[in-house]
Design a protein around this motif. Sequence first.
Motif, PDB file in Angstrom:
ATOM      1  N   ALA A  99       0.835  -1.203   0.000  1.00 20.94           N
ATOM      2  CA  ALA A  99       0.000   0.000   0.000  1.00 20.94           C
ATOM      3  C   ALA A  99       0.871   1.254   0.000  1.00 20.94           C
ATOM      4  O   ALA A  99       0.582   2.237  -0.710  1.00 20.94           O
ATOM      5  CB  ALA A  99      -0.932  -0.004   1.210  1.00 20.94           C
ATOM      6  N   GLU A 100       1.947   1.243   0.780  1.00 21.74           N
ATOM      7  CA  GLU A 100       2.847   2.397   0.797  1.00 21.74           C
ATOM      8  C   GLU A 100       3.530   2.568  -0.554  1.00 21.74           C
ATOM      9  O   GLU A 100       3.651   3.696  -1.067  1.00 21.74           O
ATOM     10  CB  GLU A 100       3.904   2.235   1.890  1.00 21.74           C
ATOM     11  N   LEU A 101       3.964   1.471  -1.139  1.00 18.46           N
ATOM     12  CA  LEU A 101       4.634   1.565  -2.438  1.00 18.46           C
ATOM     13  C   LEU A 101       3.695   2.119  -3.499  1.00 18.46           C
ATOM     14  O   LEU A 101       4.092   2.954  -4.329  1.00 18.46           O
ATOM     15  CB  LEU A 101       5.168   0.190  -2.852  1.00 18.46           C
ATOM     16  N   ASP A 102       2.437   1.663  -3.495  1.00 19.87           N
ATOM     17  CA  ASP A 102       1.464   2.171  -4.461  1.00 19.87           C
ATOM     18  C   ASP A 102       1.213   3.664  -4.243  1.00 19.87           C
ATOM     19  O   ASP A 102       1.100   4.442  -5.203  1.00 19.87           O
ATOM     20  CB  ASP A 102       0.152   1.398  -4.342  1.00 19.87           C
ATOM     21  N   SER A 103       1.148   4.069  -2.980  1.00 19.78           N
ATOM     22  CA  SER A 103       0.847   5.463  -2.662  1.00 19.78           C
ATOM     23  C   SER A 103       2.009   6.388  -2.997  1.00 19.78           C
ATOM     24  O   SER A 103       1.828   7.444  -3.607  1.00 19.78           O
ATOM     25  CB  SER A 103       0.487   5.591  -1.179  1.00 19.78           C
ATOM     26  N   VAL A 104       3.206   5.993  -2.607  1.00 18.93           N
ATOM     27  CA  VAL A 104       4.372   6.870  -2.775  1.00 18.93           C
ATOM     28  C   VAL A 104       4.903   6.830  -4.196  1.00 18.93           C
ATOM     29  O   VAL A 104       5.273   7.867  -4.764  1.00 18.93           O
ATOM     30  CB  VAL A 104       5.484   6.479  -1.777  1.00 18.93           C
ATOM     31  N   LEU A 105       4.938   5.646  -4.791  1.00 18.41           N
ATOM     32  CA  LEU A 105       5.588   5.485  -6.091  1.00 18.41           C
ATOM     33  C   LEU A 105       4.615   5.481  -7.258  1.00 18.41           C
ATOM     34  O   LEU A 105       5.000   5.852  -8.384  1.00 18.41           O
ATOM     35  CB  LEU A 105       6.419   4.197  -6.103  1.00 18.41           C
ATOM     36  N   GLY A 106       3.394   5.032  -7.032  1.00 13.29           N
ATOM     37  CA  GLY A 106       2.418   5.027  -8.110  1.00 13.29           C
ATOM     38  C   GLY A 106       2.837   4.216  -9.316  1.00 13.29           C
ATOM     39  O   GLY A 106       2.515   4.561 -10.460  1.00 13.29           O
ATOM     40  N   GLY A 107       3.580   3.153  -9.099  1.00 12.46           N
ATOM     41  CA  GLY A 107       3.969   2.277 -10.202  1.00 12.46           C
ATOM     42  C   GLY A 107       5.308   2.606 -10.838  1.00 12.46           C
ATOM     43  O   GLY A 107       5.799   1.843 -11.672  1.00 12.46           O
ATOM     44  N   ARG A 108       5.920   3.726 -10.493  1.00 11.99           N
ATOM     45  CA  ARG A 108       7.215   4.080 -11.081  1.00 11.99           C
ATOM     46  C   ARG A 108       8.346   3.497 -10.230  1.00 11.99           C
ATOM     47  O   ARG A 108       8.162   3.171  -9.048  1.00 11.99           O
ATOM     48  CB  ARG A 108       7.353   5.597 -11.174  1.00 11.99           C
ATOM     49  N   PRO A 109       9.545   3.394 -10.796  1.00 15.58           N
ATOM     50  CA  PRO A 109      10.688   2.909 -10.003  1.00 15.58           C
ATOM     51  C   PRO A 109      11.043   3.903  -8.907  1.00 15.58           C
ATOM     52  O   PRO A 109      10.900   5.117  -9.081  1.00 15.58           O
ATOM     53  CB  PRO A 109      11.821   2.803 -11.033  1.00 15.58           C
ATOM     54  N   PRO A 110      11.510   3.433  -7.776  1.00 18.23           N
ATOM     55  CA  PRO A 110      11.923   4.349  -6.701  1.00 18.23           C
ATOM     56  C   PRO A 110      13.229   5.056  -7.055  1.00 18.23           C
ATOM     57  O   PRO A 110      14.016   4.566  -7.880  1.00 18.23           O
ATOM     58  CB  PRO A 110      12.104   3.427  -5.501  1.00 18.23           C
ATOM     59  N   THR A 111      13.457   6.176  -6.424  1.00 19.28           N
ATOM     60  CA  THR A 111      14.712   6.908  -6.547  1.00 19.28           C
ATOM     61  C   THR A 111      15.262   7.167  -5.153  1.00 19.28           C
ATOM     62  O   THR A 111      14.591   6.905  -4.153  1.00 19.28           O
ATOM     63  CB  THR A 111      14.507   8.253  -7.258  1.00 19.28           C
ATOM     64  N   PHE A 112      16.447   7.725  -5.098  1.00 16.54           N
ATOM     65  CA  PHE A 112      17.032   8.044  -3.807  1.00 16.54           C
ATOM     66  C   PHE A 112      16.151   9.021  -3.030  1.00 16.54           C
ATOM     67  O   PHE A 112      16.033   8.915  -1.807  1.00 16.54           O
ATOM     68  CB  PHE A 112      18.431   8.635  -3.989  1.00 16.54           C
ATOM     69  N   ASP A 113      15.511   9.939  -3.743  1.00 16.72           N
ATOM     70  CA  ASP A 113      14.665  10.931  -3.069  1.00 16.72           C
ATOM     71  C   ASP A 113      13.436  10.308  -2.424  1.00 16.72           C
ATOM     72  O   ASP A 113      12.802  10.931  -1.561  1.00 16.72           O
ATOM     73  CB  ASP A 113      14.232  12.017  -4.057  1.00 16.72           C
ATOM     74  N   ASP A 114      13.086   9.088  -2.835  1.00  9.81           N
ATOM     75  CA  ASP A 114      11.946   8.402  -2.220  1.00  9.81           C
ATOM     76  C   ASP A 114      12.317   7.720  -0.909  1.00  9.81           C
ATOM     77  O   ASP A 114      11.430   7.315  -0.155  1.00  9.81           O
ATOM     78  CB  ASP A 114      11.383   7.342  -3.170  1.00  9.81           C
ATOM     79  N   TYR A 115      13.607   7.580  -0.652  1.00  6.96           N
ATOM     80  CA  TYR A 115      14.039   6.792   0.497  1.00  6.96           C
ATOM     81  C   TYR A 115      13.401   7.286   1.793  1.00  6.96           C
ATOM     82  O   TYR A 115      12.830   6.501   2.560  1.00  6.96           O
ATOM     83  CB  TYR A 115      15.567   6.812   0.599  1.00  6.96           C
ATOM     84  N   ASP A 116      13.464   8.581   2.045  1.00  4.51           N
ATOM     85  CA  ASP A 116      12.894   9.111   3.291  1.00  4.51           C
ATOM     86  C   ASP A 116      11.372   9.020   3.309  1.00  4.51           C
ATOM     87  O   ASP A 116      10.763   8.978   4.390  1.00  4.51           O
ATOM     88  CB  ASP A 116      13.325  10.565   3.484  1.00  4.51           C
ATOM     89  N   ARG A 117      10.727   8.999   2.137  1.00  2.00           N
ATOM     90  CA  ARG A 117       9.272   8.942   2.075  1.00  2.00           C
ATOM     91  C   ARG A 117       8.750   7.528   2.275  1.00  2.00           C
ATOM     92  O   ARG A 117       7.580   7.336   2.621  1.00  2.00           O
ATOM     93  CB  ARG A 117       8.787   9.485   0.728  1.00  2.00           C
ATOM     94  N   LEU A 118       9.584   6.530   2.064  1.00  2.30           N
ATOM     95  CA  LEU A 118       9.175   5.125   2.220  1.00  2.30           C
ATOM     96  C   LEU A 118       9.366   4.707   3.680  1.00  2.30           C
ATOM     97  O   LEU A 118      10.203   3.883   4.022  1.00  2.30           O
ATOM     98  CB  LEU A 118       9.978   4.240   1.273  1.00  2.30           C
ATOM     99  N   VAL A 119       8.539   5.285   4.544  1.00  2.00           N
ATOM    100  CA  VAL A 119       8.706   5.121   5.986  1.00  2.00           C
ATOM    101  C   VAL A 119       8.511   3.672   6.416  1.00  2.00           C
ATOM    102  O   VAL A 119       9.332   3.102   7.148  1.00  2.00           O
ATOM    103  CB  VAL A 119       7.737   6.047   6.739  1.00  2.00           C
ATOM    104  N   TRP A 120       7.419   3.056   5.997  1.00  2.00           N
ATOM    105  CA  TRP A 120       7.145   1.672   6.402  1.00  2.00           C
ATOM    106  C   TRP A 120       8.188   0.720   5.816  1.00  2.00           C
ATOM    107  O   TRP A 120       8.617  -0.224   6.489  1.00  2.00           O
ATOM    108  CB  TRP A 120       5.739   1.266   5.968  1.00  2.00           C
TER     109      TRP A 120
END
Length: 457
Positions: free
Chosen positions: A290-311
């Motif tokens: 659920a967190e991955l779908d919410s934060v990334l929306g299907g795109r690959p993660p980047t370094f800037d997503d690291y802090d946003r991927l709390v769970w």
Amino acid sequence: MPAAPFHPVPGPSGLPLLGNLPAFRRDPLAFFAHLRDDFGDVVRWSLGSRRLTLLSHPEHIAELFGGSQEQFRPVDISWVFRQLVGDSVILSQGADWRRKRDLVQPAVRPRQVRGYAATMVDCAMDAARGWADRQRIDVEQEMNLLTQRIVVRTLFGNDLGDRARAVADAMEVAALELGAELRGIGMLLPDWARTPARRRVLAAVETIDAEVGRLIRARQAAECGTGDGADALGMLLAARDEEGNRLTARQVRDEAVTLWGAGHETTSVGLTWCWYLLSAAPEVRDRLTAELDSVLGGRPPTFDDYDRLVWTRQVVKEALRLYPPVWVVVPRITQGGATLGGEPIPDGTTLCCSPWSTHRDPRWFPDPDAFRPERWDADRKDAASEQAWFPFGGGARTCLGARFALVEMALVIATLAQRFHLDIDPGVVGTAPGLQLRPATAMRATLRDRELCLSGN
């Protein structure tokens, strides 16, 4: 946390000549838990003629990590480990340690890790493209291959080519023999002894030296690795100390091999245990996706997503609590009037601590064997002490690759878990403490494509 008294007590009586080696060899993790639960926070025990003291209380461990490098010197108790990492920063002391740390640190500083993040995700996406719904995989093997590709590209700039397998195989031999030595009579043998196991180690190290040495010589001849965008090997070759001196070729080899172990072997084991825990905890996995779908929306993660991927980060942190790849920290030997808990420690005392033992202490982590990433919520109710979590050691000697490993694990999990669930075969998987805390048996899983699951196929 109230101040912890420092009162060393004798542990279980051992056998003549062997001390507690037989009990330690049977199950070192259970042995450490036995010392902690049945004797106390500061327990004396022995491996042959070597006398050690196990620290289990976070206060004492934090004080040890934060103490003077001159008063708490790392001690080498493994011939195999010394052959593998040589005189790298992990075993260096005093001014030599400070110089090497300052030269190696730039290769894994946050700005460099940011640059490595894209490679981590690219390699994970390549792995996902090779997977298919209902496919059966060996989880540890897949994570081993993935982290190998990542470390080859970030450390060596892909220069190893098809020789990467030879280095990986040699590292595997050394890791297995180190595990056997740590749990057997080999620890008590003099350095000059040449058993079949030690001859295998020397052959493996010869392969590592040949391949890494070839790369170093090629870079030196081409005068490569002088810019901020270089790989870690290039940065090691370019680094200069305050007097303008560089690391020697042998020193570069030692640091490169140490970084390989942190970025490949340690991380692959950590990822393997992550998948194992997620497979057995559907509610944790559902919250992750659920967190991955919410934060990334299907795109690959980047370094800037690291802090946003709390769970996602909490999943990684809790997995490292339950299954710390490095299950025992390099021991320290005291000198020069060292103290702990306000008490003087006799010179020559060898102090050790185990992340496994402290991480699973119910005083700091209620229901310690349960996989509960919510322990690490910002407003968590559990009184888990940050001091009680140290999978990368602590203080000035914290593993230099810690940031690299944490980012790598989170981004790999985020990349692969968007596409697949890994359903690991039911059953409890035991542990095999060696150089890392590996699964005792093969960990087989069935891949389930999330898109097909959502469509009902």
